[in-house]
Design an enzyme around this catalytic site. Structure first.
Site, PDB file in Angstrom:
ATOM      1  N   HIS A  64      86.378 -17.583 -22.891  1.00 11.58           N
ATOM      2  CA  HIS A  64      85.204 -17.677 -22.022  1.00 11.58           C
ATOM      3  C   HIS A  64      84.002 -18.177 -22.845  1.00 11.58           C
ATOM      4  O   HIS A  64      83.848 -17.782 -24.012  1.00 11.58           O
ATOM      5  CB  HIS A  64      84.904 -16.297 -21.446  1.00 11.58           C
ATOM      6  N   GLY A 108      89.682 -14.971 -22.863  1.00  5.96           N
ATOM      7  CA  GLY A 108      90.042 -15.430 -21.521  1.00  5.96           C
ATOM      8  C   GLY A 108      90.998 -16.605 -21.546  1.00  5.96           C
ATOM      9  O   GLY A 108      91.703 -16.868 -20.576  1.00  5.96           O
ATOM     10  N   TYR A 138      87.144  -5.924 -19.321  1.00  3.44           N
ATOM     11  CA  TYR A 138      87.958  -6.938 -18.633  1.00  3.44           C
ATOM     12  C   TYR A 138      88.183  -6.519 -17.183  1.00  3.44           C
ATOM     13  O   TYR A 138      88.062  -5.342 -16.845  1.00  3.44           O
ATOM     14  CB  TYR A 138      89.301  -7.145 -19.348  1.00  3.44           C
TER      15      TYR A 138
END
Ligand code: YXS
Length: 259
Positions: A64, A108, A138
């Site tokens: 991410h 991610g 998460y």
């Protein structure tokens, strides 16, 4: 600015991550281009897709884009977060997606490749599940992705330690399909894609969707879901979450205090 390259040949789509300067961090813009490419392949009738980084990549994807994570007081992985959109696009794409891995995979991006249907990696590749390293809570469907790819014990080890595991270990525990030498990786993946593309696309697509529905079917009561969301809020409202994001941006190790 183009952050990916795409091509479609013999019903096999290829997506190359090309934002090497930011280690293919999964930014809103990069994810938007990935989702659009998958839509184009769906319309064009691609029967298999290969998702890869540029040849020679040391980092397949750094996960991410941390710069796009909220610094607190907001769910960092809500429904419309780019990473969530990407995982759903991969899972709902009718053609099987082969993640072709060379380099390191983080956070991610590990969920992203595990959401793909088949993962083939070089022996030098590694995989690190990093929420605990950043203080991130998460999200529930992300946890299901991990649980569908590995035993609960392995998922716990990856999540609690946040340290990379080797491709060899990932294959041994069944998290990835194959470990293939770098000089054979491309041929191996395209041969598998060709085999898939020669099979009945409707049968393949229906089995992919059946497996998605069945693997994602988890009995969680509304009360249980609300409890999990409450626990996650305690995390993203915490000093530790803000510290994890700040430490990354300041390029230093985080100092977590447990509140
Ligand atoms: O400082 P500049 O502008 O040159 O940018 C640097 C890094 O800041 C940037 N970069 C990233 N930017 C946003 N998000 C990222 N995830 C990210 N990763 C890297 O890219 C430029 C080059 O990075 P640099 O200098 O660190 O390269 P390196 O070769 O020394 O190290 C490569 C890595 C991958 C080992 C290192 O960049 C790294 O540790 N990146 C973060 C990996 C990580 O923890 N990813 C998790 C992101 S958060 C996430 O995925 C989920 C929310 S969760 O954590 O919950 O799973």
């Amino acid at each position: 600015m183009a952050l990916i390259e795409t091509r479609l040949e013999d019903a096999i789509g290829t997506i190359v991550l090309t934002h090497a300067r930011k280690h293919n961090a999964l930014s809103r813009e990069l994810v938007s281009q990935l989702v659009a490419a998958l839509d184009e392949f769906r319309v064009a009738g691609a029967r298999a897709v290969i998702l890869r980084a540029m040849p020679g990549a040391k980092v397949w994807s750094a996960g991410h884009d941390v710069a796009e994570l909220p610094e607190g007081r907001r769910d960092p992985l809500g429904w419309d977060d780019p990473l969530r959109n990407l995982v759903r696009s991969i899972e709902s794409h009718p053609a099987p997606i082969i993640a072709m891995i060379e380099g390191t995979v983080w956070g991610g991006a590990v969920e992203t490749i595990l959401a793909c249907d088949i993962v083939v990696a070089t022996p030098e590749s590694t995989f690190a599940v990093t929420p605990a390293r950043l203080g991130v809570p998460y999200n529930v469907s992300g946890m299901v992705t991990f649980m569908s790819a590995g035993s609960l014990r392995i998922v716990k080890e990856l999540a609690f330690t946040a340290t990379p595991i080797s491709a060899e270990r990932a294959e041994r525990v069944g998290m990835i399909n194959h470990v293939v030498a770098l000089d054979e990786l491309e041929a191996f993946c395209y041969e598998m894609a060709g085999t898939i593309a020669a099979n009945a696309p409707l049968s393949v697509a229906s089995m992919k969707e059946q497996l998605r529905v069945l693997a994602g079917a988890r009995p969680v009561s509304p009360r249980g879901f609300e409890k999990v969301q409450g626990l996650r809020r305690l995390v993203y409202d915490s000093q530790d979450y803000a510290e994890g994001i700040r430490a990354f941006k300041e390029k230093r190790g985080p100092r977590f205090v447990g509140r």
